[in-house]
Design an enzyme around this catalytic site. Structure first.
Site, short mmCIF file in Angstrom:
data_model
loop_
_atom_site.label_atom_id
_atom_site.label_comp_id
_atom_site.label_asym_id
_atom_site.label_seq_id
_atom_site.Cartn_x
_atom_site.Cartn_y
_atom_site.Cartn_z
CG ASP A 266 -9.95 -0.56 4.68
OD1 ASP A 266 -9.63 -0.70 3.48
OD2 ASP A 266 -9.41 -1.17 5.61
CD GLN B 58 -3.31 -4.44 6.52
OE1 GLN B 58 -3.22 -3.46 5.80
NE2 GLN B 58 -3.90 -5.56 6.12
CE LYS C 82 -3.77 -2.52 2.08
NZ LYS C 82 -4.43 -3.00 3.30
#
Ligand code: NAP
Length: 300
Positions: free
Chosen positions: A120, A97, A53
């Site tokens: 997200d 995460q 990422k």
């Protein structure tokens, strides 16, 4: 031979588009987009995902900030780290995460992320926005699947779609996005009886069961579009939830694993971050949808 729905190629095209959007607006915005990634503990797979990422951010011109915290961090301390990022004006997106180390509860931490910085698209408010058809950051994996379908001219409208899996991360938002695109959607899960009979009805079949090679020729009707979300390390290689070699000869289009849905998930994280930056730097924090942005077509 089925059409390959190539996520790597589309991700590269979209990265070009993102680079253009960012550079075209940098002067007016006064700063680059910022994505903060919180990694907790030392799960090796998470380490690879976080590094990927950060590299993707660098390729398009997003400033990424990776905070690596110890597995023994107290929940209050992690909450304080999230609050600090919520209040940081240079941060447009925050990603926690997953999975978290044992003993840390996901839900209150995800809920603490400012919904306007929810890279997200997993905050309850943003899932509600998806349900109601209101603009907002979208869950990255299903949004990536929708972009792949659109790029290849596959319009779900009027088609029969089956989603295998009902997780909040993938299956549920996938079903909502397909329904919003006017497909007729069924959702299968671990208690579904006669899975193959249901999936054979699908013109578009999305498999997100997290079960290596679950779906084979017996589950697929000729001409179906098959999207494999699963990703597993098996016998030293990568495989999905679909037995590719059996299904490819039947399908009209199919995603490979790797190189299908995976790269699109990362790209949609970048899209959510850049849209949030666009909105934040347009003046104050007016909330998603209140400002036109040049990437709206990518948020289903
Ligand atoms: P998950 O939370 O484990 O959910 C799996 C879902 O599949 C559940 O709803 C489960 O049903 C259902 N299921 C399990 N076994 C089944 C069976 N035999 N028949 C029908 N349904 C079944 O997994 P997830 O987070 O949604 O992820 C799914 C897969 O996608 C995993 O392999 C994951 O690694 C992968 N993934 C890939 C990406 C990417 O970027 N490529 C991103 C996210 C996830 P119940 O609800 O009844 O338990």
């Amino acid at each position: 031979m089925a059409l390959r729905l190539d996520g790597r190629q589309l991700a590269a095209e979209l990265e070009n588009r993102l680079r253009g959007v960012i550079s075209g607006r940098l002067e007016r915005a006064g700063r680059p987009p910022g994505l903060a990634v919180l990694r907790v503990g030392d799960d090796p797979a998470s380490g690879v995902y976080v590094a990927n990422k950060a590299k993707a951010c660098a390729r398009v011109g997003i400033h990424s900030l990776v905070k690596h915290l110890g597995a023994d961090i107290a929940p209050a301390e992690l909450l304080a780290a999230i609050t600090e990022l919520n209040n940081d004006p240079a941060v447009d997106g925050i990603l926690l995460q997953l999975p978290l180390p044992a003993g840390l509860e996901e839900a209150p931490l995800l809920a603490a992320i400012d919904p306007a910085k929810d890279a997200d698209g997993l905050h309850t408010l943003n899932l509600g926005r998806l349900l109601k058809g209101e603009p907002g950051p979208r869950s990255c994996t299903p949004a990536g699947v929708m972009a792949l379908l659109a790029r290849h001219g596959i319009d779900p409208a009027g088609r029969r779609a089956v989603v295998v899996g009902r997780s909040i991360l993938v299956g549920q938002p996938m079903a909502l996005m397909l329904q919003a695109a006017d497909a007729t959607v069924s959702v299968a899960h671990s208690r579904t009886l006669e899975l193959a009979a249901l999936t054979r009805q699908a013109e578009i079949l999305v498999v997100a069961a997290g079960r290596p090679r679950l779906v084979g020729a017996e589950h697929v009707s000729p001409g179906a579009v098959v999207v494999d979300v699963g990703i597993h390390r098996l016998d030293g290689g990568l495989c999905g939830d679909v037995r590719f070699e059996e299904v490819e000869p039947l399908a009209s289009a199919i995603t490979p694993v790797p190189g299908g849905v995976g790269p699109m998930t990362v790209t949609m994280l970048l899209v959510n971050t850049v849209v949030s930056w666009w909105t934040h730097t347009e003046g104050g924090d007016p909330g998603p949808g209140s400002v036109d942005n040049p990437l709206a077509d990518l948020l289903p």
